[in-house]
Design an enzyme around this catalytic site. Sequence first.
Site, short mmCIF file in Angstrom:
data_model
loop_
_atom_site.label_atom_id
_atom_site.label_comp_id
_atom_site.label_asym_id
_atom_site.label_seq_id
_atom_site.Cartn_x
_atom_site.Cartn_y
_atom_site.Cartn_z
CG ASP A 19 62.39 37.77 17.35
OD1 ASP A 19 61.73 37.93 16.31
OD2 ASP A 19 62.65 38.59 17.52
CG ASN A 67 54.14 35.99 14.59
OD1 ASN A 67 55.27 35.18 14.57
ND2 ASN A 67 54.80 36.48 15.82
C1 IPE Z 1 59.01 34.69 17.43
O1 IPE Z 1 58.94 35.88 17.26
C2 IPE Z 1 58.47 33.96 16.09
C3 IPE Z 1 58.97 33.48 15.31
C4 IPE Z 1 60.71 33.67 15.26
C5 IPE Z 1 58.05 33.23 14.19
P1 IPE Z 1 58.61 36.92 17.97
O2 IPE Z 1 59.23 38.28 17.24
O3 IPE Z 1 57.18 36.56 17.15
O4 IPE Z 1 58.81 37.23 19.45
P2 IPE Z 1 58.28 38.16 20.37
O5 IPE Z 1 56.73 38.60 20.28
O6 IPE Z 1 59.36 39.17 20.44
O7 IPE Z 1 58.66 37.39 21.45
C1 IPE Z 2 61.13 37.40 12.86
O1 IPE Z 2 60.67 38.26 12.18
C2 IPE Z 2 60.12 36.93 11.60
C3 IPE Z 2 58.55 36.25 12.29
C4 IPE Z 2 58.29 36.39 13.22
C5 IPE Z 2 57.29 35.97 11.47
P1 IPE Z 2 60.58 39.53 13.14
O2 IPE Z 2 59.12 39.93 12.13
O3 IPE Z 2 59.97 39.34 14.10
O4 IPE Z 2 61.47 40.47 13.39
P2 IPE Z 2 61.86 41.66 14.16
O5 IPE Z 2 61.84 40.91 15.83
O6 IPE Z 2 60.74 42.37 14.21
O7 IPE Z 2 63.15 42.56 14.14
MG MG Z 3 60.21 39.77 16.51
#
Ligand code: IPE
Ligand code: IPE
Ligand code: MG
Length: 249
Positions: A19, A67
């Site tokens: 993340d 997502n």
């Molecule tokens: C979790 O990250 C999913 C992945 C890393 C693929 P998210 O960014 O989607 O999670 P939330 O929404 O902050 O809980």
């Molecule tokens: C995790 O990074 C990757 C996916 C969920 C695909 P994020 O895209 O959630 O990054 P933040 O949490 O917005 O910084």
């Molecule tokens: Mg995230």
Amino acid sequence: MEYELNRAEIPQHIAIIMDGNGRWAQQRGLSRSAGHAAGVDAVRRITEECVRLGVKYLTLYTFSTENWNRPQEEVAALMQLLLDRMDLSLFMDNNVRFRMIGGLERLSQPVQDCITLFEKETAGNTRMTAVVAMNYSSRWELTETMREAVKLAAKGELTADDISEDYVSSHLQTRFMPDPDLLIRTGGELRISNYLLWQCAYSEFYFCETYWPDFMPADLHKAIAVYQKRQRRFGLTEEQVENNGGRLK
Ligand code: IPE
Ligand code: IPE
Ligand code: MG
């Protein structure tokens, strides 16, 4: 800083919630997609480091069922990135078997084809298994398992007495691997976001502020060093575990 790792106690299975790609990019005035691109480099170096350390299973949360609700351009860019940057040589050169968990059917045909090809080409590799969780969520996985069980029951092929913890574990998407020993989440959030809920019942959790694109082998070493200082008790008392030779795995 260097961390002393006990080579005999390397976690067999590490699961990672990768993340922080979006915030990493925003901090630099870049698009969120640029953050995902930088995240791919981290996937590469952490996969290689896990191989080097002797980890047997690495499970990477790559795209959750939730997502899909992100802006359409971001979803499209992520899928394109997978197609452009998924590199068979990473797995072949390191003797790594590639697997996917999650629902294949909602992914585009080119992504499905790529995953199927990688699974086939790497099937004989033995040093480590790298698993990407794509269109995955734990509630989805558990719901599917229940649905399948009820279908079998309706055909008279399964009874209530057949349902055990082992039955559930061996019908989940993750049935080909042991439960995670260590779950790492980068990016500072203290939650599990629908990842491996059943499988993490006794995993050790490690959270760090570092955004995924900045996550380096040294950060992985720190996570493993912290893990190695913990005592896994699986419901027993400290004394019982000590009498069993220190650690229960
Ligand atoms: C979790 O990250 C999913 C992945 C890393 C693929 P998210 O960014 O989607 O999670 P939330 O929404 O902050 O809980
Ligand atoms: C995790 O990074 C990757 C996916 C969920 C695909 P994020 O895209 O959630 O990054 P933040 O949490 O917005 O910084
Ligand atoms: Mg995230």
